[in-house]
Every structure is written in C-alpha cells, then in structure tokens.
Design an enzyme around this catalytic site. Sequence first.
Site, PDB file in Angstrom:
ATOM      1  N   LYS A 211      12.061  -6.408  93.112  1.00 26.44           N
ATOM      2  CA  LYS A 211      13.247  -7.262  92.948  1.00 26.44           C
ATOM      3  C   LYS A 211      12.844  -8.462  92.104  1.00 26.44           C
ATOM      4  CE  LYS A 211      17.201  -9.323  95.189  1.00 26.44           C
ATOM      5  NZ  LYS A 211      17.311 -10.319  94.098  1.00 26.44           N
ATOM      6  N   PHE A 298      16.795  -1.082  85.208  1.00 27.26           N
ATOM      7  CA  PHE A 298      16.590  -0.289  86.417  1.00 27.26           C
ATOM      8  C   PHE A 298      17.645   0.794  86.617  1.00 27.26           C
ATOM      9  CE2 PHE A 298      18.580  -4.354  87.739  1.00 27.26           C
ATOM     10  CZ  PHE A 298      19.819  -3.889  88.168  1.00 27.26           C
TER      11      PHE A 298
END
Length: 521
Positions: A211, A298
Amino acid sequence: MLLIEVVKVWGAVAGTRSRKDKVGRLAACLAQMEAGEVAVGAAYLAGQVRQGRLGVGWRMLADLAVGPSEEPTLRLGDVDATLDDIASAAGSGSQAARRQALDGLFVTATADEQRFLRGLVLGELRQGALAGIVAQAIAAAWRVPEPDVRRALMLHADIGAVAEAAQSGGEESLRAFCLTLFRPLAPMLAQTSATITDALTGLHTAAVDYKLDGARVQVHRRGEQVRVYTRNLRDVTARSTEVVAAAAVLDVESIVLDGEVIALRADGRPQPFQDTMSRFGTQTSAGRAADRLTPFFFDCLHLDGSDLLDAPTSERIAALEGVVPAEHRVPRAVVTDVDDAEAVLADALRRGHEGVMVKALDAPYEAGRRGAAWRKVKPAHTLDLVVLAAEWGSGRRHGWLSNLHLGARKPDGGFVMLGKTFKGMTDAMLTWQTQRLLESETGRDGHIVHVRPELVVEIAFDGVQTSSRYPGGVALRFARVKGYREDKVADEADTIDLVRALHASPRAPDRTGLVVSPDER
C-alpha cells in the site's frame, strides 16, 4: 422546482439518522422534479454542482453583504444558469464577474437558501446524503435496480446524468452506460481490516499488494493520446509528465490503468506523503531528480479494445503484468496463508510504505464502492493528547461538541495544538464528551468552547506532516479518536518533541523517545 424544496429536504435529511428515512425523502424529492431539472437536482442533493470547479472561495462568499429575500422564488434552473456564468468567467475581469453573479443570485435567495448555496458552492454541504445514498434514492424514485444505478455511476461518475437516465429511460438507459476512454471512472475503494488475519478471512488465495502512500491516478491511453486523472476525476495530465511518459511507451493501442504516483528518495524509500502531494500539485521541474514522481500501477481496466471491469482480479493482474514493466508495477505477492501475507506486510513496512492491500482474486472491479474484495491493512500510530477546545457540531451532530482541538505537551508544561478531529466518535461518546467538556469550559469564541486542558484522548493517525497552520509546525494526518484515557492525567500526555521526532524520522519513535524499526515493534 423551487430551490427551497431541495433545501427543505436537505435540512430534513441532515436531521435524521435513519438511512431508510434519508433515502425516502430524497427519492420523493427526485420524483417530483421535471425532466430538465433532474440532473441539477440530483447533484445538489448529493452536495455537488454540475459545473465542477467554480473559482469561488470562502473569502468571496464572506465578503458578500446581500440581505436575504423574504419569499422563495429561485428555481433550480435559475441557480444552474448562474453557476454556468460563474464557471465560464475568464480573463482579467473574471473575479468581478463572479462576484456580480453571486450578488444577483444571493439577493433573490432566502436566508435558508443562502446558507445552502454557500455550502454548495464551497463543496461543504454535510447533510448526510452522500452519493451512495442518493444512488439508492435514484433507484427508489424511478423503480430501477440499484445495482444498475451503481454500475452507471461507476462508468460515468456524474450523478446528475445517471439520475436523468433513470428518469427518462429506466433500466435500458442505465445499462447503456459503458466504459469510455478519456471519461474517468470512480475508483474502487477498500475496507479496513485491523490485522492480516482479518483481511484474509474467507479468502483461500489472495493478492497482497504494497500500500503506497501516494496520489491515486487513473491513466487512459489510445494511440499516442494519454490523459491522467485524479481519484476525484480531475484531469491532471499537464502536471503528470512522468506518468504520461510511462504510459506512452507501453506496447498497446489502448489501455486504462489504475495506480499511484509517489516521490521516492535516492535509496528507493518513499518521501513523506506531503512531499508527494506538493510535487503532484505543481508542474514538473525538469531535470531535478528530487522533484520527480514515479508511477506504480496495480490494476488494468481496459486493454486493446477489451473492457476488464467484470473480469476477476487474477485476469486483470495477468493483463497488467503482460504490458507494464515491473519497475512501474506495485510490488505484489499471491499468498495462501497468513504467514506469507504477514511477510509481505513486514517487507512493505521495512521499505517505508504504509501497509498492504489484500485483494480477492475472483472479484470484479467495483468502481466507486468500498467493497470487501479489497481490504487494507496499515498499522496506525497512536498518541495520547489533551483536548484544548471543541466545536459545536452541525447536521446530525447538532447539539453535541464534536470537533476536538488536540494538544501535545510542551517541555514547559503547557500544550501546543496539533490539529482537530471529529472522526471515530459514537453517539454515546459524543453525548459523554459534550457533558464532560462543558463541565471544564473556560470560555467561548463563537462556536468554539475552550476547556481546561485535563481530558486525555487516544488518537490514531496515519502520519505527521509539516503545517504552518498550527504553532507546533506539524499536524496529524487522518486523526481519529480511539477512546478517552480516563486513567491518565494531562501531565502524562505525549510531547510535541515525540511528534516532531515521528515527523523527522522514517521510522516510528515509541513513547520512551527511542526509535524502533517496524520489525522491532
């Protein structure tokens, strides 16, 4: 429809805690609108304006000295037309033109309408009717399936246009919305899990991504044309040179990518979030490595003519890995057990990132939703701080002291303010803290109640950033209340030196003042 009808519904929605009641009131209001009003009215009920940015700040509104009208005469179309004029004002006389248009609008508005318009123009309406609730109301108003409304919003993100489609053509019009290149989609969001074990609940196999604490971007490319959008769908291509360059060299004809941009240090560790956002908010400084941003992608939502929104995560990952080089992909591992996922989390923290995202491999891309298919895990820092003051709440928090002013202890025994928060509070906590703070009141300044610095509250936060707004020179990011520490007195609160050390160091100091690495905690 008169604007006052929307204002009344806004007030009623703000005054109820029942989601069912909110949806019912909104749906009834929408259903009464004429065809040409629906797009505008739905946007206003969601606290949005159709024109986007208007170029009007709080100072211009504060300087208005226009008395309210006694009778409501403003119609939705009148307001929308005036906002069109304000948004289109350009050139050297644009501010004067905006001011003149605002004067003309406000002089015909009642006192209640003026309050509503101020919040609407500044994007600060807090009536509890977020887009998700208005989406439910659209479905109820015209008896269309709620999933169709949500999907249309995912693909178009203009709640007014979606409401108009539901009113005019029902299910058929809603299902006509499709992914269109250079029309950004609302981003998919994640739920929060406290631990890796919680995040993996119900998942036999999952993708675990780092993250990154960067700026969310969505990239659209067709041929040589590339556009970059933020998470709130603004076009930022002009200030995204590195992102455009990374997308332009891909061996594809068309693609839509979801990702983050982040500023990195020379050793590859991330710069503080504030530095990334400062750089992202300006034009690229050519030739200066310290000013450059690195894009990491992503997800892949479209590839060479094929939409992938409904494809499982595993298929979208394969598409991404087939065209985007590793240096521009978010680090990821596919895991089958908690130990492997914990290892990814530990590695992400060790490299300076804020945590991980755990993603179900069989899930579609649910744009605009905070679904269970994506779950974020990021260890939060906590501090014990002292409440210095509190502000009276509005909307459903009317009558409660809500927004807390937070202070850290200074070496001389005084306190220095770090910021404010109204997050993380239950109704029971609001009731208790209002009574408790009023008992220690020392004075008032408008809606602010100052109190004796004696109540200690545990605050969770995601980071510390430089701030010229507060005397300590730093402020907490995403501060929220974990609970009150009635077992502590103010002299036991955390110090400003500890907060500054956390800001200065890429590793987290503990309350003894020692610096500990993530894998030592």
